[in-house]
Design a protein around this motif. Structure first.
Motif, PDB file in Angstrom:
ATOM      1  N   THR A  87      18.156 -14.572 -43.185  1.00 56.78           N
ATOM      2  CA  THR A  87      17.946 -13.220 -43.712  1.00 56.78           C
ATOM      3  C   THR A  87      18.113 -13.193 -45.222  1.00 56.78           C
ATOM      4  O   THR A  87      17.325 -12.568 -45.943  1.00 56.78           O
ATOM      5  CB  THR A  87      18.927 -12.239 -43.058  1.00 56.78           C
ATOM      6  OG1 THR A  87      18.710 -12.223 -41.644  1.00 56.78           O
ATOM      7  CG2 THR A  87      18.744 -10.832 -43.606  1.00 56.78           C
ATOM      8  N   ILE A  88      19.132 -13.880 -45.720  1.00 53.29           N
ATOM      9  CA  ILE A  88      19.379 -13.931 -47.163  1.00 53.29           C
ATOM     10  C   ILE A  88      18.214 -14.609 -47.884  1.00 53.29           C
ATOM     11  O   ILE A  88      17.731 -14.122 -48.916  1.00 53.29           O
ATOM     12  CB  ILE A  88      20.695 -14.690 -47.453  1.00 53.29           C
ATOM     13  CG1 ILE A  88      21.897 -13.889 -46.958  1.00 53.29           C
ATOM     14  CG2 ILE A  88      20.835 -14.959 -48.957  1.00 53.29           C
ATOM     15  CD1 ILE A  88      23.186 -14.692 -46.935  1.00 53.29           C
ATOM     16  N   LEU A  89      17.745 -15.724 -47.347  1.00 59.28           N
ATOM     17  CA  LEU A  89      16.662 -16.467 -48.000  1.00 59.28           C
ATOM     18  C   LEU A  89      15.394 -15.626 -48.104  1.00 59.28           C
ATOM     19  O   LEU A  89      14.751 -15.576 -49.161  1.00 59.28           O
ATOM     20  CB  LEU A  89      16.372 -17.750 -47.228  1.00 59.28           C
ATOM     21  CG  LEU A  89      17.483 -18.814 -47.229  1.00 59.28           C
ATOM     22  CD1 LEU A  89      17.092 -19.985 -46.349  1.00 59.28           C
ATOM     23  CD2 LEU A  89      17.788 -19.279 -48.643  1.00 59.28           C
ATOM     24  N   VAL A  90      15.021 -14.967 -47.013  1.00 59.26           N
ATOM     25  CA  VAL A  90      13.807 -14.152 -47.031  1.00 59.26           C
ATOM     26  C   VAL A  90      13.964 -12.974 -47.996  1.00 59.26           C
ATOM     27  O   VAL A  90      13.046 -12.670 -48.774  1.00 59.26           O
ATOM     28  CB  VAL A  90      13.472 -13.646 -45.615  1.00 59.26           C
ATOM     29  CG1 VAL A  90      12.287 -12.685 -45.648  1.00 59.26           C
ATOM     30  CG2 VAL A  90      13.150 -14.822 -44.703  1.00 59.26           C
ATOM     31  N   ALA A  91      15.123 -12.340 -47.982  1.00 57.81           N
ATOM     32  CA  ALA A  91      15.351 -11.199 -48.876  1.00 57.81           C
ATOM     33  C   ALA A  91      15.270 -11.618 -50.336  1.00 57.81           C
ATOM     34  O   ALA A  91      14.692 -10.908 -51.172  1.00 57.81           O
ATOM     35  CB  ALA A  91      16.709 -10.569 -48.579  1.00 57.81           C
ATOM     36  N   ARG A  92      15.822 -12.782 -50.659  1.00 63.39           N
ATOM     37  CA  ARG A  92      15.789 -13.248 -52.047  1.00 63.39           C
ATOM     38  C   ARG A  92      14.359 -13.583 -52.485  1.00 63.39           C
ATOM     39  O   ARG A  92      13.967 -13.292 -53.615  1.00 63.39           O
ATOM     40  CB  ARG A  92      16.703 -14.458 -52.230  1.00 63.39           C
ATOM     41  CG  ARG A  92      18.181 -14.083 -52.250  1.00 63.39           C
ATOM     42  CD  ARG A  92      19.070 -15.287 -52.500  1.00 63.39           C
ATOM     43  NE  ARG A  92      18.730 -15.976 -53.737  1.00 63.39           N
ATOM     44  CZ  ARG A  92      19.093 -15.576 -54.964  1.00 63.39           C
ATOM     45  NH1 ARG A  92      19.783 -14.463 -55.115  1.00 63.39           N
ATOM     46  NH2 ARG A  92      18.752 -16.280 -56.021  1.00 63.39           N
ATOM     47  N   LEU A  93      13.593 -14.190 -51.608  1.00 67.28           N
ATOM     48  CA  LEU A  93      12.210 -14.520 -51.966  1.00 67.28           C
ATOM     49  C   LEU A  93      11.352 -13.270 -52.093  1.00 67.28           C
ATOM     50  O   LEU A  93      10.493 -13.184 -52.986  1.00 67.28           O
ATOM     51  CB  LEU A  93      11.611 -15.468 -50.939  1.00 67.28           C
ATOM     52  CG  LEU A  93      12.089 -16.925 -51.008  1.00 67.28           C
ATOM     53  CD1 LEU A  93      11.443 -17.750 -49.912  1.00 67.28           C
ATOM     54  CD2 LEU A  93      11.783 -17.540 -52.373  1.00 67.28           C
ATOM     55  N   ARG A  94      11.566 -12.277 -51.239  1.00 70.85           N
ATOM     56  CA  ARG A  94      10.818 -11.019 -51.362  1.00 70.85           C
ATOM     57  C   ARG A  94      11.135 -10.348 -52.694  1.00 70.85           C
ATOM     58  O   ARG A  94      10.242  -9.842 -53.381  1.00 70.85           O
ATOM     59  CB  ARG A  94      11.149 -10.078 -50.199  1.00 70.85           C
ATOM     60  CG  ARG A  94      10.560 -10.515 -48.871  1.00 70.85           C
ATOM     61  CD  ARG A  94      10.926  -9.531 -47.767  1.00 70.85           C
ATOM     62  NE  ARG A  94      10.273  -8.245 -48.009  1.00 70.85           N
ATOM     63  CZ  ARG A  94       9.076  -7.921 -47.572  1.00 70.85           C
ATOM     64  NH1 ARG A  94       8.373  -8.793 -46.860  1.00 70.85           N
ATOM     65  NH2 ARG A  94       8.569  -6.736 -47.822  1.00 70.85           N
ATOM     66  N   ALA A  95      12.412 -10.320 -53.069  1.00 75.95           N
ATOM     67  CA  ALA A  95      12.808  -9.712 -54.335  1.00 75.95           C
ATOM     68  C   ALA A  95      12.242 -10.494 -55.518  1.00 75.95           C
ATOM     69  O   ALA A  95      11.814  -9.918 -56.517  1.00 75.95           O
ATOM     70  CB  ALA A  95      14.334  -9.638 -54.428  1.00 75.95           C
ATOM     71  N   ALA A  96      12.230 -11.818 -55.403  1.00 79.39           N
ATOM     72  CA  ALA A  96      11.703 -12.648 -56.489  1.00 79.39           C
ATOM     73  C   ALA A  96      10.214 -12.412 -56.684  1.00 79.39           C
ATOM     74  O   ALA A  96       9.734 -12.325 -57.818  1.00 79.39           O
ATOM     75  CB  ALA A  96      11.968 -14.127 -56.199  1.00 79.39           C
ATOM     76  N   LEU A  97       9.467 -12.302 -55.595  1.00 84.22           N
ATOM     77  CA  LEU A  97       8.027 -12.081 -55.714  1.00 84.22           C
ATOM     78  C   LEU A  97       7.722 -10.731 -56.347  1.00 84.22           C
ATOM     79  O   LEU A  97       6.733 -10.582 -57.071  1.00 84.22           O
ATOM     80  CB  LEU A  97       7.371 -12.180 -54.333  1.00 84.22           C
ATOM     81  CG  LEU A  97       5.855 -12.391 -54.321  1.00 84.22           C
ATOM     82  CD1 LEU A  97       5.471 -13.674 -55.051  1.00 84.22           C
ATOM     83  CD2 LEU A  97       5.322 -12.421 -52.896  1.00 84.22           C
ATOM     84  N   LEU A  98       8.577  -9.741 -56.101  1.00 87.01           N
ATOM     85  CA  LEU A  98       8.408  -8.439 -56.741  1.00 87.01           C
ATOM     86  C   LEU A  98       8.649  -8.537 -58.238  1.00 87.01           C
ATOM     87  O   LEU A  98       7.904  -7.958 -59.043  1.00 87.01           O
ATOM     88  CB  LEU A  98       9.371  -7.428 -56.108  1.00 87.01           C
ATOM     89  CG  LEU A  98       9.423  -6.045 -56.754  1.00 87.01           C
ATOM     90  CD1 LEU A  98       8.092  -5.320 -56.601  1.00 87.01           C
ATOM     91  CD2 LEU A  98      10.556  -5.216 -56.154  1.00 87.01           C
ATOM     92  N   ARG A  99       9.662  -9.296 -58.622  1.00 89.72           N
ATOM     93  CA  ARG A  99      10.011  -9.391 -60.046  1.00 89.72           C
ATOM     94  C   ARG A  99       9.075 -10.311 -60.812  1.00 89.72           C
ATOM     95  O   ARG A  99       8.876 -10.137 -62.014  1.00 89.72           O
ATOM     96  CB  ARG A  99      11.452  -9.898 -60.194  1.00 89.72           C
ATOM     97  CG  ARG A  99      12.503  -8.957 -59.658  1.00 89.72           C
ATOM     98  CD  ARG A  99      13.891  -9.259 -60.221  1.00 89.72           C
ATOM     99  NE  ARG A  99      14.316 -10.631 -59.999  1.00 89.72           N
ATOM    100  CZ  ARG A  99      14.862 -11.074 -58.857  1.00 89.72           C
ATOM    101  NH1 ARG A  99      14.988 -10.259 -57.833  1.00 89.72           N
ATOM    102  NH2 ARG A  99      15.269 -12.324 -58.749  1.00 89.72           N
ATOM    103  N   TYR A 100       8.525 -11.322 -60.132  1.00 84.41           N
ATOM    104  CA  TYR A 100       7.730 -12.339 -60.812  1.00 84.41           C
ATOM    105  C   TYR A 100       6.355 -12.476 -60.159  1.00 84.41           C
ATOM    106  O   TYR A 100       6.030 -13.518 -59.564  1.00 84.41           O
ATOM    107  CB  TYR A 100       8.465 -13.677 -60.805  1.00 84.41           C
ATOM    108  CG  TYR A 100       9.852 -13.582 -61.373  1.00 84.41           C
ATOM    109  CD1 TYR A 100      10.058 -13.422 -62.741  1.00 84.41           C
ATOM    110  CD2 TYR A 100      10.971 -13.599 -60.540  1.00 84.41           C
ATOM    111  CE1 TYR A 100      11.331 -13.310 -63.260  1.00 84.41           C
ATOM    112  CE2 TYR A 100      12.242 -13.486 -61.054  1.00 84.41           C
ATOM    113  CZ  TYR A 100      12.426 -13.339 -62.420  1.00 84.41           C
ATOM    114  OH  TYR A 100      13.688 -13.213 -62.929  1.00 84.41           O
ATOM    115  N   PRO A 101       5.529 -11.445 -60.262  1.00 87.91           N
ATOM    116  CA  PRO A 101       4.238 -11.451 -59.562  1.00 87.91           C
ATOM    117  C   PRO A 101       3.253 -12.475 -60.098  1.00 87.91           C
ATOM    118  O   PRO A 101       2.294 -12.822 -59.410  1.00 87.91           O
ATOM    119  CB  PRO A 101       3.725 -10.022 -59.772  1.00 87.91           C
ATOM    120  CG  PRO A 101       4.393  -9.568 -61.035  1.00 87.91           C
ATOM    121  CD  PRO A 101       5.751 -10.186 -61.015  1.00 87.91           C
TER     122      PRO A 101
END
Length: 284
Positions: free
Chosen positions: A172-186
């Motif tokens: 859950t942590i890994l997926v949440a971090r990657l989703r947040a990263a993709l939002l910040r770094y499109p």
């Protein structure tokens, strides 16, 4: 909700900005950091408009976001976050992968604690010798060898074992971090390629990406099986390093436990403490 989050982020940055570092004289002050009037003057807007932004009552333009970021002289990670909260892509939007002094101090001061530092895309960029002493991180030659999410979902370690509950928290942590990263770094093509590969190669990852679980804890337990056959159970705690948009994972054993004694043996057997920069994985 995004307006409120953007406003809270601006207020936090304003209150944590030393006046002397951006222009206004320090002097005697009743408030921490910059006043709204001072931020408004530096950014070319009224104090009332700054107040409305911070209260979530006004949506900023991209120019306003840039003006505030320049006025506060924020770092790249904070600028990316402001842009994402305001709904805009940043100027280039690439995941920072430089290890800053804060992360280096953590690695230098906790030499007996297995630890790694990763970027927002979960690429390991530095580890200490105590982490390598666990002996579980075997390299396979894959382009994503040093990516935590890839190794967890697509190329798991033989020497890393978790209960179903701990595995769920970890995933859950890994997926949440990657989703947040993709939002910040499109605009980060390497990050986008990683997510595409994960969704293509792992049905579990794809399911969690489409239907994310809420993060309830930023730690999980695991048994690390050393090549000599002995196992040590450790708890991994994730610590954010906001200024550089990095994270550190510290692995600890219960004080006075057999696992703590076993960990001490492994670390001592690794020789002199060292910090190893492992670089960014994946295409590009």
């Amino acid at each position: 909700m995004e307006r409120l989050e953007f406003g809270a982020a601006v207020r936090q940055l304003r209150e944590n900005t030393a006046p002397a570092g951006v222009g206004p004289a320090a002097g005697r002050r009743r408030v921490q950091g910059l006043r709204r009037e001072e931020l408004g003057e530096l950014a070319g807007m009224s104090a009332d408009y700054v107040r409305r932004l911070e209260q979530g009552r006004s949506h900023p333009s991209a120019g306003v976001v840039n003006a505030i970021a320049r006025a506060l002289r924020v770092g790249r990670a904070d600028y990316e976050r402001l842009c994402a909260l305001a709904g805009y892509a940043a100027a280039d939007g690439h995941v920072p992968d430089e290890i800053g002094p804060g992360a280096m101090r953590l690695l230098e001061r906790f030499t007996d604690t297995p630890m790694f530092v990763s970027d927002a895309a979960m690429n390991l960029i530095a580890v200490n010798s105590a982490f390598l002493a666990l002996g579980h991180w075997q390299l396979t030659g894959d382009p994503w060898d040093w990516n935590v999410a890839w190794r967890s979902f697509c190329d798991p370690f033989d020497g890393f074992r978790q209960s179903a509950t701990d595995a769920t928290d970890h995933q859950t942590i890994l997926v949440a971090r990657l989703r947040a990263a993709l939002l910040r770094y499109p605009a980060d093509t390497s990050l986008a390629a990683l997510v595409d590969e994960l969704r293509s190669r792992s049905r579990l990852f794809d399911t969690l990406w489409r239907e994310p679980r809420p993060v309830t804890a930023y730690e999980s337990s695991a048994a690390f099986v050393h090549p000599d056959g002995a196992a040590v159970t450790l708890v991994g705690s994730l610590l954010a390093i906001p200024g550089d948009d990095l994270a550190a994972l510290m692995l600890t054993a219960a004080p006075g436990s057999a696992d703590a004694a076993r960990l001490a043996e492994l670390v001592q057997g690794a020789g002199e403490p060292a910090i190893i920069k492992v670089g960014r994985s994946g295409p590009g």
